[in-house]
Design an enzyme around this catalytic site. Structure first.
Site, PDB file in Angstrom:
ATOM      1  N   LYS A   1     -19.355  18.519   2.470  1.00  0.00           N
ATOM      2  CA  LYS A   1     -18.442  18.752   3.585  1.00  0.00           C
ATOM      3  C   LYS A   1     -18.317  17.489   4.439  1.00  0.00           C
ATOM      4  CE  LYS A   1     -15.777  20.871   6.451  1.00  0.00           C
ATOM      5  NZ  LYS A   1     -14.373  21.126   6.074  1.00  0.00           N
TER       6      LYS A   1
ATOM      7  N   SER B   1       0.835  -1.197   0.000  1.00  0.00           N
ATOM      8  CA  SER B   1       0.000   0.000   0.000  1.00  0.00           C
ATOM      9  C   SER B   1       0.880   1.262   0.000  1.00  0.00           C
ATOM     10  CB  SER B   1      -0.957  -0.038   1.192  1.00  0.00           C
ATOM     11  OG  SER B   1      -1.965   0.936   1.045  1.00  0.00           O
TER      12      SER B   1
END
Length: 348
Positions: free
Chosen positions: A226, A174
């Site tokens: 948001k 990763s």
């Protein structure tokens, strides 16, 4: 007799008082130096000399007692010849290129990135033509922004034209693989974990639990996205879809980063989030060669000076004492567990 004991007791009390005073004075001095002096120091270890000294000790131990003196004399002659060549200049077959060795052991936040950045700056300040940088990398990944910054710090070496080799002995997955792609040459041990080119995010949602207990959760935002998914609020399908889009965007950035640095790699076939062990990773083009970092450094010692570089942070006296106590407690617990475990097998 009692008078003698009294005098002896007074002497011991004075001695203890003196030791306490001296100890406090030393502690104050060390603390003052730690607070006003430089908080970090650069540690450099020439691995060629370390390996040479170990080899000589092994040779002496394995030789016959009568031959050890002659062998020691031969070592001293070699050292004198080495020093003479160094004073006169480059000798036949010798190289003055340097291999700089850095270490990065990553946690989920890539918290060692700041130290790595300073070490990279130190190397860039002195590295010359023909030098190489070897990074011994170990990380299973973590936060995107943390490992993105760490990868950018390693890219500075490539942009400066320095040959860069990254060695993975255990894992570079990763975010760890995101960093590893900065290498001109990527080497991995046969069973090192490589890949995991993917993105994951997960969070619990307690909305139904709160609702069951008549607890309301108010969340106010300005901006349509948001907040998409929340822990306490009621999640919507629109929020989930936006969250998935954000993950896909991050995944595309990850794939683009890897593809730009390893153009021969079939990125679509490996960017599935899977991991491969070193041997299989080599066949898929995720790494360039198999081998351990120790084997590679020993090989490079035949042609160059190999210097390990590490930026160490000085600790205050209290921190050092705390760590010493912590290590002692940890060692005691481990020893106790070992004794209990051994006791199971000793019982009849």
């Amino acid at each position: 007799m009692s008078e003698w004991l009294t005098e002896f007791g007074m002497f011991v009390a004075q001695l203890v008082t003196l030791v306490v005073i001296v100890g406090l004075a030393v502690a104050v001095i060390l603390r003052a130096r730690g607070e006003t002096g430089e908080r970090t120091r650069l540690r450099l270890d020439e691995l060629n000399g370390t390996r040479r000294n170990r080899r000589r000790r092994m040779q002496l131990a394995a030789s016959q007692p009568g031959a050890r003196k002659r062998l020691a004399k031969a070592f001293r002659r070699d050292d004198k010849e080495h020093d003479r060549r160094g004073r006169k200049g480059k000798g036949e077959g010798e190289a003055y290129s340097t291999v700089w060795v850095l270490d990065f052991h990553g946690d989920i936040k890539a918290s060692g990135t700041g130290q790595l950045a300073e070490e990279v700056s130190a190397v860039l300040a002195v590295a010359g033509e023909g030098d190489e940088v070897v990074i011994r990398l170990e990380s299973a990944g973590g936060l995107v922004h943390g490992y993105g910054l760490a990868a950018a710090e390693l890219d500075r070496l490539r942009h400066a034209g320095l040959s860069t080799t990254i060695c993975v002995d255990k894992v570079a997955a990763s975010g760890g693989y995101l960093m590893a792609c900065a290498a001109d040459q990527l080497r991995a041990a046969p069973f090192a974990v490589i890949g995991s080119i993917g993105v994951i995010a997960q969070l619990p949602n307690l909305h139904r639990l709160l609702k069951r207990h008549d607890i309301d959760m108010e969340m106010l935002t300005a901006g349509r996205y948001k907040r998409t998914l929340t822990v306490f609020g009621e999640n919507t399908e629109e929020g989930r879809e936006k969250f998935r889009e954000d993950l896909e965007t991050t995944h595309e950035l990850f794939k683009r980063h890897v593809a730009e640095r390893r153009p021969a790699l079939d990125i679509e076939s490996v960017a599935t989030g899977e991991i491969w062990y070193g041997s299989d990773a080599l066949g898929r083009g995720l790494v360039d060669a198999l081998g351990t970092s120790e084997a590679y450094l020993v090989e490079r010692m035949q042609q160059a000076r190999v210097i390990s570089l590490k930026l160490e942070h000085k600790q205050k006296l209290g921190d050092r004492l705390g760590m010493a106590v912590s290590r002692s407690v940890e060692h005691g617990v481990e020893r106790g567990l070992e004794m209990l475990d051994a006791g199971r097998w000793q019982k009849r």
